[in-house]
Design a protein around this motif. Sequence first.
Motif, mmCIF file in Angstrom:
data_model
loop_
_atom_site.group_PDB
_atom_site.id
_atom_site.type_symbol
_atom_site.label_atom_id
_atom_site.label_comp_id
_atom_site.label_asym_id
_atom_site.label_seq_id
_atom_site.Cartn_x
_atom_site.Cartn_y
_atom_site.Cartn_z
ATOM 1 N N LEU A 64 7.764 -5.943 -8.998
ATOM 2 C CA LEU A 64 8.771 -4.926 -9.757
ATOM 3 C C LEU A 64 8.683 -3.521 -9.094
ATOM 4 O O LEU A 64 9.516 -2.783 -9.238
ATOM 5 N N TRP A 65 7.715 -3.174 -7.960
ATOM 6 C CA TRP A 65 7.363 -1.750 -7.614
ATOM 7 C C TRP A 65 8.404 -1.370 -6.791
ATOM 8 O O TRP A 65 8.890 -0.105 -6.715
ATOM 9 N N HIS A 66 9.365 -2.196 -6.083
ATOM 10 C CA HIS A 66 10.343 -1.867 -5.310
ATOM 11 C C HIS A 66 11.271 -1.198 -6.033
ATOM 12 O O HIS A 66 12.121 -0.412 -5.228
ATOM 13 N N ALA A 67 11.733 -1.398 -7.256
ATOM 14 C CA ALA A 67 12.743 -0.815 -7.770
ATOM 15 C C ALA A 67 12.648 0.724 -8.155
ATOM 16 O O ALA A 67 13.381 1.509 -7.507
ATOM 17 N N PRO A 68 11.540 1.053 -8.908
ATOM 18 C CA PRO A 68 11.239 2.642 -8.886
ATOM 19 C C PRO A 68 10.942 3.213 -7.426
ATOM 20 O O PRO A 68 11.485 4.492 -7.345
ATOM 21 N N VAL A 69 10.343 2.647 -6.491
ATOM 22 C CA VAL A 69 10.055 3.121 -5.425
ATOM 23 C C VAL A 69 11.320 3.526 -4.495
ATOM 24 O O VAL A 69 11.747 4.360 -4.101
ATOM 25 N N GLU A 88 0.734 -1.236 0.045
ATOM 26 C CA GLU A 88 -0.176 -0.065 0.144
ATOM 27 C C GLU A 88 0.686 1.271 0.082
ATOM 28 O O GLU A 88 0.497 2.139 -0.891
ATOM 29 N N LYS A 89 1.860 1.123 0.891
ATOM 30 C CA LYS A 89 2.634 2.035 0.870
ATOM 31 C C LYS A 89 3.512 2.556 -0.610
ATOM 32 O O LYS A 89 3.599 3.761 -1.095
ATOM 33 N N MET A 90 4.027 1.458 -1.316
ATOM 34 C CA MET A 90 4.570 1.604 -2.525
ATOM 35 C C MET A 90 3.524 1.996 -3.414
ATOM 36 O O MET A 90 4.107 2.942 -4.161
ATOM 37 N N GLU A 91 2.557 1.470 -3.513
ATOM 38 C CA GLU A 91 1.311 2.124 -4.509
ATOM 39 C C GLU A 91 1.314 3.624 -4.293
ATOM 40 O O GLU A 91 1.024 4.314 -5.226
ATOM 41 N N ARG A 92 1.180 3.943 -3.054
ATOM 42 C CA ARG A 92 0.893 5.356 -2.787
ATOM 43 C C ARG A 92 1.871 6.138 -3.347
ATOM 44 O O ARG A 92 1.630 7.296 -3.957
ATOM 45 N N ILE A 93 3.328 5.845 -3.135
ATOM 46 C CA ILE A 93 4.295 6.570 -3.747
ATOM 47 C C ILE A 93 4.261 6.429 -5.396
ATOM 48 O O ILE A 93 4.414 7.569 -5.748
ATOM 49 N N ILE A 94 3.944 5.422 -5.782
ATOM 50 C CA ILE A 94 3.864 5.345 -7.471
ATOM 51 C C ILE A 94 2.863 6.014 -7.950
ATOM 52 O O ILE A 94 3.130 7.086 -8.900
ATOM 53 N N VAL A 95 1.758 6.228 -7.299
ATOM 54 C CA VAL A 95 0.635 7.373 -7.667
ATOM 55 C C VAL A 95 0.930 8.885 -7.218
ATOM 56 O O VAL A 95 0.994 9.658 -8.338
ATOM 57 N N GLU A 96 1.283 9.204 -6.099
ATOM 58 C CA GLU A 96 1.881 10.435 -5.336
ATOM 59 C C GLU A 96 2.851 10.981 -6.312
ATOM 60 O O GLU A 96 2.968 12.312 -6.675
ATOM 61 N N GLN A 97 3.933 10.147 -6.632
ATOM 62 C CA GLN A 97 5.144 10.935 -7.483
ATOM 63 C C GLN A 97 5.187 10.487 -8.916
ATOM 64 O O GLN A 97 5.947 10.919 -9.522
ATOM 65 N N ARG A 132 2.119 -12.135 -16.628
ATOM 66 C CA ARG A 132 2.409 -11.126 -17.704
ATOM 67 C C ARG A 132 4.046 -10.893 -17.549
ATOM 68 O O ARG A 132 4.362 -10.796 -16.239
ATOM 69 N N ILE A 133 4.454 -10.388 -18.613
ATOM 70 C CA ILE A 133 5.926 -9.928 -18.859
ATOM 71 C C ILE A 133 5.936 -8.599 -18.746
ATOM 72 O O ILE A 133 5.186 -7.900 -19.773
ATOM 73 N N PHE A 134 6.572 -7.907 -17.939
ATOM 74 C CA PHE A 134 6.733 -6.593 -18.082
ATOM 75 C C PHE A 134 7.228 -6.022 -19.388
ATOM 76 O O PHE A 134 8.423 -6.439 -19.639
ATOM 77 N N PRO A 135 6.679 -4.918 -20.096
ATOM 78 C CA PRO A 135 7.116 -4.641 -21.511
ATOM 79 C C PRO A 135 8.759 -4.409 -21.439
ATOM 80 O O PRO A 135 9.512 -4.634 -22.439
ATOM 81 N N LEU A 136 9.139 -3.569 -20.407
ATOM 82 C CA LEU A 136 10.431 -3.039 -20.436
ATOM 83 C C LEU A 136 11.612 -4.145 -20.633
ATOM 84 O O LEU A 136 12.573 -3.898 -20.990
ATOM 85 N N THR A 137 11.003 -5.195 -19.768
ATOM 86 C CA THR A 137 12.020 -6.459 -19.713
ATOM 87 C C THR A 137 12.402 -7.015 -21.349
ATOM 88 O O THR A 137 13.499 -7.323 -21.527
ATOM 89 N N LEU A 167 1.359 -0.593 -11.888
ATOM 90 C CA LEU A 167 0.268 -0.945 -11.050
ATOM 91 C C LEU A 167 -0.503 -2.181 -11.630
ATOM 92 O O LEU A 167 -1.082 -2.772 -10.930
ATOM 93 N N SER A 168 -0.440 -2.252 -12.788
ATOM 94 C CA SER A 168 -1.334 -3.363 -13.545
ATOM 95 C C SER A 168 -0.250 -4.797 -14.005
ATOM 96 O O SER A 168 -0.616 -5.716 -14.369
ATOM 97 N N HIS A 169 1.064 -4.657 -13.450
ATOM 98 C CA HIS A 169 2.036 -5.845 -13.180
ATOM 99 C C HIS A 169 2.308 -6.229 -11.907
ATOM 100 O O HIS A 169 1.832 -5.743 -10.841
#
Length: 197
Positions: free
Chosen positions: A83-88, A61-70, A172-177, A77-79
């Motif tokens: 993956l989230w911890h890297a950009p966060v 929830e904390k990571m999701e909030r940072i992804i949205v707010e920043q 699902r495979i993240f497109p960037l990979t 969010l749809s993958h």
Amino acid sequence: MNRSRDEVLQAVREQMPEQRWAHTEGVMQCAVELANRYGGDPVKADIAALLHDVAKYWPTEKMERIIVEQKLPSELLSHDKSLWHAPVGAFVAEYEFGITDVEILDAIRYHTSGREKMTLLDRIVCLADYIEPGRNFPGVDHIRALAEKNLDEALVAGFDSTIQFLLEKKRRIFPLTVIARNSLLASLERTSSDSKA
């Protein structure tokens, strides 16, 4: 960096279980070795590796909030949440630890997904994350052997193992990979044709 390396190290260590800290130490050691082998900056490699998993154990929830707010890439969010911890983590490295070096921030940001035209530091940290001594997955020894000879070939093999795993799990495979893998293959093909010319 607005704190000493030892202070950053202690702060990062406190945010993860002992097993993950052992992984982080392995990535740091491996990243410095790869930097020395392939002409990278060992100091930057060490700092990026130290911080690469800083947000790994944060609540989703904390990571999701940072992804949205920043306004981080919304497709995250749809993958897979892994993956989230890297950009966060890149955000945390900049705003909590005062890292201003874009190369270091990007190496943290893209260490799980890769990206097109990865920098040397991107590739070093991403590969170190795959092959640090504590890793034990099918094919890791092959990737380690490749890493002795060719950074990009080893990283392609790492991405191949990730993609294969996701295919087997029907995830699902993240497109960037896929983009990162294709970009590395194109670079290897250019190098191969240049050496034959």
